[in-house]
Design a protein around this motif. Sequence first.
Motif, PDB file in Angstrom:
ATOM      1  N   VAL A 155     -29.811 102.486 108.786  1.00 54.22           N
ATOM      2  CA  VAL A 155     -29.369 103.661 108.497  1.00 54.22           C
ATOM      3  C   VAL A 155     -27.822 103.723 108.553  1.00 54.22           C
ATOM      4  O   VAL A 155     -26.890 104.301 107.889  1.00 54.22           O
ATOM      5  CB  VAL A 155     -29.820 104.602 109.445  1.00 54.22           C
ATOM      6  N   ASN A 156     -27.083 102.866 109.575  1.00 55.29           N
ATOM      7  CA  ASN A 156     -25.780 102.861 109.768  1.00 55.29           C
ATOM      8  C   ASN A 156     -25.068 102.179 108.785  1.00 55.29           C
ATOM      9  O   ASN A 156     -24.148 102.517 108.293  1.00 55.29           O
ATOM     10  CB  ASN A 156     -25.483 101.967 111.078  1.00 55.29           C
ATOM     11  N   TRP A 157     -25.792 101.295 108.007  1.00 56.01           N
ATOM     12  CA  TRP A 157     -25.120 100.675 106.859  1.00 56.01           C
ATOM     13  C   TRP A 157     -25.128 101.568 105.727  1.00 56.01           C
ATOM     14  O   TRP A 157     -23.940 101.708 105.135  1.00 56.01           O
ATOM     15  CB  TRP A 157     -26.047  99.341 106.387  1.00 56.01           C
ATOM     16  N   PHE A 158     -25.942 102.212 105.476  1.00 58.33           N
ATOM     17  CA  PHE A 158     -26.174 103.343 104.174  1.00 58.33           C
ATOM     18  C   PHE A 158     -25.126 104.221 104.624  1.00 58.33           C
ATOM     19  O   PHE A 158     -24.111 104.661 103.789  1.00 58.33           O
ATOM     20  CB  PHE A 158     -27.347 103.699 104.249  1.00 58.33           C
ATOM     21  N   PRO A 163     -37.009 106.969 119.557  1.00 56.59           N
ATOM     22  CA  PRO A 163     -35.896 107.045 120.361  1.00 56.59           C
ATOM     23  C   PRO A 163     -34.840 107.996 120.240  1.00 56.59           C
ATOM     24  O   PRO A 163     -34.583 108.257 118.838  1.00 56.59           O
ATOM     25  CB  PRO A 163     -35.207 105.810 120.927  1.00 56.59           C
ATOM     26  N   GLU A 164     -34.258 108.801 121.138  1.00 56.68           N
ATOM     27  CA  GLU A 164     -33.158 109.786 120.796  1.00 56.68           C
ATOM     28  C   GLU A 164     -31.905 109.152 120.107  1.00 56.68           C
ATOM     29  O   GLU A 164     -31.518 109.702 119.114  1.00 56.68           O
ATOM     30  CB  GLU A 164     -32.548 110.393 121.879  1.00 56.68           C
ATOM     31  N   THR A 165     -31.760 108.052 120.533  1.00 61.78           N
ATOM     32  CA  THR A 165     -30.697 107.375 119.596  1.00 61.78           C
ATOM     33  C   THR A 165     -30.824 107.028 118.172  1.00 61.78           C
ATOM     34  O   THR A 165     -30.018 107.257 117.391  1.00 61.78           O
ATOM     35  CB  THR A 165     -30.273 105.959 120.301  1.00 61.78           C
ATOM     36  N   LEU A 166     -31.914 106.682 117.939  1.00 60.06           N
ATOM     37  CA  LEU A 166     -32.279 106.534 116.465  1.00 60.06           C
ATOM     38  C   LEU A 166     -32.662 107.998 115.744  1.00 60.06           C
ATOM     39  O   LEU A 166     -32.053 108.091 114.648  1.00 60.06           O
ATOM     40  CB  LEU A 166     -33.559 105.761 116.416  1.00 60.06           C
ATOM     41  N   MET A 167     -33.339 108.788 116.657  1.00 59.15           N
ATOM     42  CA  MET A 167     -33.408 110.248 115.785  1.00 59.15           C
ATOM     43  C   MET A 167     -32.131 110.900 115.519  1.00 59.15           C
ATOM     44  O   MET A 167     -32.117 111.662 114.542  1.00 59.15           O
ATOM     45  CB  MET A 167     -34.182 111.074 116.902  1.00 59.15           C
ATOM     46  N   ALA A 168     -31.240 110.672 116.250  1.00 56.19           N
ATOM     47  CA  ALA A 168     -29.855 111.177 115.891  1.00 56.19           C
ATOM     48  C   ALA A 168     -29.306 111.003 114.584  1.00 56.19           C
ATOM     49  O   ALA A 168     -28.720 111.585 114.281  1.00 56.19           O
ATOM     50  CB  ALA A 168     -28.645 110.993 117.203  1.00 56.19           C
TER      51      ALA A 168
END
Length: 345
Positions: free
Chosen positions: A197-200, A228-233
Amino acid sequence: MPRVTVTVRDSGGRTATTSVSYTVAPPVLGGYYLSGNADPTADMAGGNFRSLTQYRSFADGYVFPGYQRPWLVELGKAGVQMNMVLELKHYGAPTFGPQSFTVDGTSYTVPAPAMTIQQRPGTTWPRAYGYGQVLAGQCDGLLARALSQYRTLGFGVNIQLASELDTDHEFGTTEAGKAYTWAESDARAVQAMTYIVNWFRARPLPAGTTFSVGVGGFDRACFQRTHPETLMAKLNYLQWNVYATSPTHTALARFRRTKDWAVADLGPVALSRPVIIAEWGVRVAEIPDQARWIGTVPAAIATLNAERGPRIVRTNYFNSGWGTLSPKSSGLAALRAAYATRPYV
């Protein structure tokens, strides 16, 4: 936000006034998937079908729109919302070997997939690009190829990473000869999904691009570990799949199960995300009258959306596998009738 104000007056001339703010929720999008990623246009004709699920492997050289799928572009430009499931699972490529190709003037070499998933005893374990390979940047070429094709599609889609992480990890995974438990595989997947997701998101994307991560939603601990909240953000939607596989299964109970886990276990960021049901279906072996069961779905979705927690905004029927419509004619008629009913209108 709109407000409505009401004033009442009694027989003695006394008045009382109150106001409340309100929102008007848009209709839920009724959707579809046809076995083999086949052209669903004929099945969708005449119905309020406004959403579609498709499946692609990053290994495939034709991710967007897919090989010989001009109808997908036509549907997308007509306003059908696409849920594009992009998988590290290897399929659609001629061999399991490394791939070398050029994307927009840059050359890439991607090694052979190093992971096995869905390791159910007595079955052939599918291969997939490993979470370690993703984190090492070895799959960047696959992401670049998909993105280059996506930019020419002409509309934005929801990119769902993985079909069902819980199905992939249920019996553990193995990468480069090392075995990982279900819980370890979940943790590694969260890291890899975050990387993708970060890459895109670090690159220009078509307007309307959104992201989710796919789960079947059948194991509570796995659902919690993979959200986890870190990913859901970084994601725009929650997602889970829903199947009726027992005569005792009601639509309300089946759609409710994973939502109840979300409300009980997930954090505020996750609970702020709407829900895409990328797959739902009725297994005819246990529930021969699929049409009747399908007819109970609108009321179930309306009930759940009136309760606390994330709102279901798309439900895509899975006309394949467990959800295969039999007979197809009555099943499609039931879907058309359901999608012509609140909350789909």
